[in-house]
Design a protein around this motif. Structure first.
Motif, PDB file in Angstrom:
ATOM      1  N   PRO A 431     -23.640  -8.020  -1.048  1.00  0.00           N
ATOM      2  CA  PRO A 431     -23.749  -9.293  -1.772  1.00  0.00           C
ATOM      3  C   PRO A 431     -23.887  -9.099  -3.284  1.00  0.00           C
ATOM      4  CG  PRO A 431     -25.081  -9.352   0.212  1.00  0.00           C
ATOM      5  CD  PRO A 431     -24.593  -7.938   0.087  1.00  0.00           C
ATOM      6  N   ALA A 432     -24.607  -8.056  -3.714  1.00  0.00           N
ATOM      7  CA  ALA A 432     -24.787  -7.841  -5.151  1.00  0.00           C
ATOM      8  C   ALA A 432     -23.458  -7.543  -5.833  1.00  0.00           C
ATOM      9  CB  ALA A 432     -25.767  -6.680  -5.385  1.00  0.00           C
ATOM     10  N   VAL A 433     -22.635  -6.717  -5.205  1.00  0.00           N
ATOM     11  CA  VAL A 433     -21.330  -6.382  -5.786  1.00  0.00           C
ATOM     12  C   VAL A 433     -20.433  -7.610  -5.795  1.00  0.00           C
ATOM     13  CG1 VAL A 433     -19.235  -5.004  -5.497  1.00  0.00           C
ATOM     14  CG2 VAL A 433     -21.483  -3.948  -5.169  1.00  0.00           C
ATOM     15  N   ARG A 434     -20.409  -8.348  -4.680  1.00  0.00           N
ATOM     16  CA  ARG A 434     -19.548  -9.534  -4.620  1.00  0.00           C
ATOM     17  C   ARG A 434     -19.947 -10.581  -5.664  1.00  0.00           C
ATOM     18  NH1 ARG A 434     -17.144 -11.287   1.145  1.00  0.00           N
ATOM     19  NH2 ARG A 434     -16.782  -9.221   2.064  1.00  0.00           N
ATOM     20  N   GLU A 435     -21.244 -10.806  -5.804  1.00  0.00           N
ATOM     21  CA  GLU A 435     -21.679 -11.823  -6.766  1.00  0.00           C
ATOM     22  C   GLU A 435     -21.401 -11.395  -8.206  1.00  0.00           C
ATOM     23  OE1 GLU A 435     -22.460 -14.882  -5.940  1.00  0.00           O
ATOM     24  OE2 GLU A 435     -22.020 -14.150  -3.911  1.00  0.00           O
ATOM     25  N   ALA A 436     -21.527 -10.109  -8.458  1.00  0.00           N
ATOM     26  CA  ALA A 436     -21.209  -9.625  -9.808  1.00  0.00           C
ATOM     27  C   ALA A 436     -19.729  -9.827 -10.108  1.00  0.00           C
ATOM     28  CB  ALA A 436     -21.575  -8.148  -9.933  1.00  0.00           C
ATOM     29  N   LEU A 437     -18.863  -9.564  -9.129  1.00  0.00           N
ATOM     30  CA  LEU A 437     -17.427  -9.792  -9.321  1.00  0.00           C
ATOM     31  C   LEU A 437     -17.132 -11.279  -9.467  1.00  0.00           C
ATOM     32  CD1 LEU A 437     -16.070  -7.213  -6.721  1.00  0.00           C
ATOM     33  CD2 LEU A 437     -15.767  -7.104  -9.204  1.00  0.00           C
ATOM     34  N   ALA A 438     -17.760 -12.100  -8.621  1.00  0.00           N
ATOM     35  CA  ALA A 438     -17.523 -13.547  -8.696  1.00  0.00           C
ATOM     36  C   ALA A 438     -17.939 -14.111 -10.042  1.00  0.00           C
ATOM     37  CB  ALA A 438     -18.287 -14.248  -7.573  1.00  0.00           C
ATOM     38  N   ALA A 439     -18.965 -13.518 -10.657  1.00  0.00           N
ATOM     39  CA  ALA A 439     -19.422 -13.993 -11.975  1.00  0.00           C
ATOM     40  C   ALA A 439     -18.394 -13.752 -13.056  1.00  0.00           C
ATOM     41  CB  ALA A 439     -20.737 -13.308 -12.333  1.00  0.00           C
ATOM     42  N   ARG A 440     -17.438 -12.870 -12.809  1.00  0.00           N
ATOM     43  CA  ARG A 440     -16.438 -12.540 -13.810  1.00  0.00           C
ATOM     44  C   ARG A 440     -15.113 -13.267 -13.582  1.00  0.00           C
ATOM     45  NH1 ARG A 440     -19.933 -11.520 -16.125  1.00  0.00           N
ATOM     46  NH2 ARG A 440     -18.793 -12.872 -17.527  1.00  0.00           N
ATOM     47  N   LEU A 441     -15.018 -14.099 -12.567  1.00  0.00           N
ATOM     48  CA  LEU A 441     -13.758 -14.803 -12.289  1.00  0.00           C
ATOM     49  C   LEU A 441     -13.375 -15.759 -13.409  1.00  0.00           C
ATOM     50  CD1 LEU A 441     -14.133 -15.572  -8.471  1.00  0.00           C
ATOM     51  CD2 LEU A 441     -12.679 -13.834  -9.564  1.00  0.00           C
ATOM     52  N   THR A 448     -10.052  -8.987 -17.286  1.00  0.00           N
ATOM     53  CA  THR A 448     -11.333  -8.865 -16.578  1.00  0.00           C
ATOM     54  C   THR A 448     -11.382  -9.814 -15.391  1.00  0.00           C
ATOM     55  OG1 THR A 448     -12.444  -8.234 -18.637  1.00  0.00           O
ATOM     56  CG2 THR A 448     -13.839  -9.027 -16.851  1.00  0.00           C
ATOM     57  N   ALA A 449     -10.946 -11.061 -15.598  1.00  0.00           N
ATOM     58  CA  ALA A 449     -10.924 -12.039 -14.503  1.00  0.00           C
ATOM     59  C   ALA A 449     -10.012 -11.573 -13.377  1.00  0.00           C
ATOM     60  CB  ALA A 449     -10.481 -13.399 -15.029  1.00  0.00           C
ATOM     61  N   ALA A 450      -8.865 -10.996 -13.739  1.00  0.00           N
ATOM     62  CA  ALA A 450      -7.934 -10.515 -12.717  1.00  0.00           C
ATOM     63  C   ALA A 450      -8.526  -9.345 -11.940  1.00  0.00           C
ATOM     64  CB  ALA A 450      -6.616 -10.109 -13.367  1.00  0.00           C
ATOM     65  N   GLU A 451      -9.223  -8.439 -12.625  1.00  0.00           N
ATOM     66  CA  GLU A 451      -9.863  -7.317 -11.942  1.00  0.00           C
ATOM     67  C   GLU A 451     -10.950  -7.806 -10.979  1.00  0.00           C
ATOM     68  OE1 GLU A 451      -9.270  -4.351 -11.489  1.00  0.00           O
ATOM     69  OE2 GLU A 451      -7.932  -3.710 -13.084  1.00  0.00           O
ATOM     70  N   ALA A 452     -11.694  -8.816 -11.422  1.00  0.00           N
ATOM     71  CA  ALA A 452     -12.720  -9.384 -10.552  1.00  0.00           C
ATOM     72  C   ALA A 452     -12.093  -9.978  -9.295  1.00  0.00           C
ATOM     73  CB  ALA A 452     -13.518 -10.435 -11.301  1.00  0.00           C
ATOM     74  N   ALA A 453     -10.984 -10.694  -9.469  1.00  0.00           N
ATOM     75  CA  ALA A 453     -10.302 -11.280  -8.314  1.00  0.00           C
ATOM     76  C   ALA A 453      -9.767 -10.188  -7.391  1.00  0.00           C
ATOM     77  CB  ALA A 453      -9.166 -12.174  -8.795  1.00  0.00           C
ATOM     78  N   ARG A 454      -9.252  -9.112  -7.961  1.00  0.00           N
ATOM     79  CA  ARG A 454      -8.759  -8.003  -7.138  1.00  0.00           C
ATOM     80  C   ARG A 454      -9.899  -7.378  -6.329  1.00  0.00           C
ATOM     81  NH1 ARG A 454      -7.750  -2.419  -7.268  1.00  0.00           N
ATOM     82  NH2 ARG A 454      -9.009  -2.205  -9.164  1.00  0.00           N
ATOM     83  N   GLY A 455     -11.055  -7.199  -6.985  1.00  0.00           N
ATOM     84  CA  GLY A 455     -12.200  -6.631  -6.277  1.00  0.00           C
ATOM     85  C   GLY A 455     -12.649  -7.488  -5.119  1.00  0.00           C
TER      86      GLY A 455
END
Length: 509
Positions: A431-441, A448-455
């Motif tokens: 959950p910590a990794v997912r939420e950190a990625l979601a915060a960058r969408l 950066t937004a695209a990398e977050a979506a890829r993750g």
């Protein structure tokens, strides 16, 4: 002034077309200049091609006493596209204009490396002396252009020993004083001048430009020289098979003081081309030096020595721990402090070199050392730390995950981008990794937004779908963010959704 020359002076390519269609002679002259020479000197590649297509002779001389050639005029200005057009039209790359100059002689003496490369590729003689009797390699060494020297060496230029003597002659010289003295000595007796000096970082080093002004402020004349002589000496010593002492190479790197400059990088390359225990021992000693730049040099050499990773890693990790401890002791440690722009007395080096070197080791054992660098107040150190952590962090490394989450919130976009990429590449799906990625969408940086979506797509998180659709529809159709989003589609499990996203056209706004 004729319509054709008026169009050339105004940089009006459409006007050139109209004039030629109206019957203007492509070989016309005004004030002794041919139209082609005017277009070449003016860096007008479209007009040059139009005139050539209309029948202008690329080898025809112009100017007073018919001394000037279009190819030489373009070479003087560094107009590489014009040079390419003239060479494609069949002009002899070694054709001499007045006073014995060729285009290569001009380009070398003025430091126009792209033009030098074009001429050499077209067959220009790499050893033909200029009107001053200097071989091209010697002239490039005197100029101080490392890139011109590289180009000539790649094409087999000779006179290497003479060029080495010339390069060594200028190492450490006060180039501004040298140029000013030469300019003043060429002036009228009794004249008083003010010298204006500019130093322009370019071409892997610094170009020194000196202009003389009269007492009334009117400009008179100027000169310039590059300062790549130390790097050139190192290159030529390598070409001649000479083994320069370790300390002499170190002195050249440290004198320039910038790990990004050629004097530094060529010294590191020369040292790491000697993968023996003597170099490794010397580099290890430098890593413990009190001077920060010497430590950085030792770090770079030790990390790049082939087959010495096992020896380098403990030294580099120990240095990184020291930097991290100093940061924490001074209160500058911690990602939050760095992200807030906290001040620090700590210089960029050797921390930046450590971050790069630990990443080059490509060993999970480097992770603890990298974590100590993540709180450095210099943004480039934090960026390189995030980049180095990408793909290195093993599963379940909670401290590393926490550091990357913090870096993904950094105030500098380039740090967030690399930290987000590192998070996307983590083997963890928590959950910590997912939420950190979601915060960058919704990050303002599209990549950066695209990398977050890829993750998130890798982790089959449904929030990735809308984010990918947004990047594909609204982003730059030729930008890296779209490429990242397209690459992420392989992780979209539902075939219908993947097909819809693949066919999302860019809106082009």
């Amino acid at each position: 002034m004729s319509t054709l020359f008026e169009a050339l002076w105004n940089g009006d390519d459409d006007g050139v077309v109209r004039a030629l269609r109206a019957g203007a002679d492509p070989e016309a002259r005004e004030d002794a200049e041919t139209a082609l020479y005017r277009a070449a000197v003016g860096n007008q590649p479209v007009a040059v091609r139009l005139l050539l297509a209309a029948g202008a002779d690329p080898a025809r001389r112009g100017g007073e006493d018919d001394a000037d050639l279009p190819l030489c005029g373009a070479a003087c200005g560094g107009h590489a596209e014009v040079v390419r057009a003239l060479l494609a039209a069949g002009v002899d790359p070694d054709q001499e204009e007045g006073y014995g100059f060729t285009a290569l002689a001009w380009a070398i003496r003025l430091g126009h490396t792209e033009v030098v490369r074009e001429l050499l590729e077209a067959g220009a003689a790499p050893d033909r002396p200029g009107p001053d009797g200097l071989a091209p390699l010697v002239a490039a060494a005197r100029r101080g252009s490392t890139s011109c020297v590289r180009a000539l060496l790649e094409h087999g230029a000779g006179s290497r020993a003479e060029a080495l003597d010339e390069a060594r002659r200028w190492i450490g010289a006060d180039m501004a004083a040298v140029l000013r003295r030469g300019l003043v000595e060429g002036g009228g007796a009794g004249d008083t001048y003010e010298a204006v000096v500019r130093r322009v970082p370019e071409d892997g080093g610094v170009t020194v430009i000196v202009e003389l002004l009269r007492e009334d402020g009117a400009p008179t004349r100027g000169d310039e020289r590059q300062t790549g002589h130390a790097a050139i000496a190192t290159l030529l010593e390598g070409a001649l098979g000479l083994r320069t002492p370790h300390e002499e190479l170190a002195g050249r790197a440290l004198r320039c003081g910038d790990p990004a400059q050629d004097a530094w990088t060529t010294a590191v390359a020369a040292l790491t081309a000697r993968p023996d225990d003597t170099v490794a021992t010397t580099a290890t000693t430098w890593c413990a030096a009190p001077d920060a730049l010497r430590r950085a040099l030792g770090v770079q050499v030790l990390a790049a020595l082939p087959g010495h990773t096992a020896r380098a890693l403990p030294v580099l990790r120990g240095l990184a721990r020291e930097v991290g401890a100093e940061l924490r002791e001074a209160g500058a440690g911690g990602v939050a402090g760095a992200a807030a722009g906290a001040g620090s007395p700590f210089p960029r080096e050797p921390a930046l070199s450590l971050a790069v070197a630990l990443g080059q080791c490509a060993d999970a054992g480097a992770v603890p050392g990298l974590l100590g660098l993540a709180g450095h107040p210099d943004g480039e150190v934090r960026r390189q730390t995030a980049a180095a952590l990408t793909g290195l962090v093993p599963t379940g490394h909670a401290e590393a995950v926490g550091v990357l989450v913090g870096l993904s919130r950094d105030h500098e976009p380039r740090v967030r981008d690399w930290a987000t990429l590192a998070l996307a590449e983590l083997p963890d799906d928590t959950p910590a990794v997912r939420e950190a990625l979601a915060a960058r969408l919704a990050d303002p940086d599209p990549e950066t937004a695209a990398e977050a979506a890829r993750g998130l797509a890798i982790r089959q998180d449904p929030r990735a779908i809308e984010a990918l659709a947004r990047v594909l529809a609204d982003g730059d159709p030729d930008g890296p963010a779209r490429e990242t989003a397209l690459a992420a589609l392989e992780h979209v499990a539902d075939p219908r959704t993947r097909t819809r996203l693949e066919w999302t056209p860019p809106r082009g706004r």
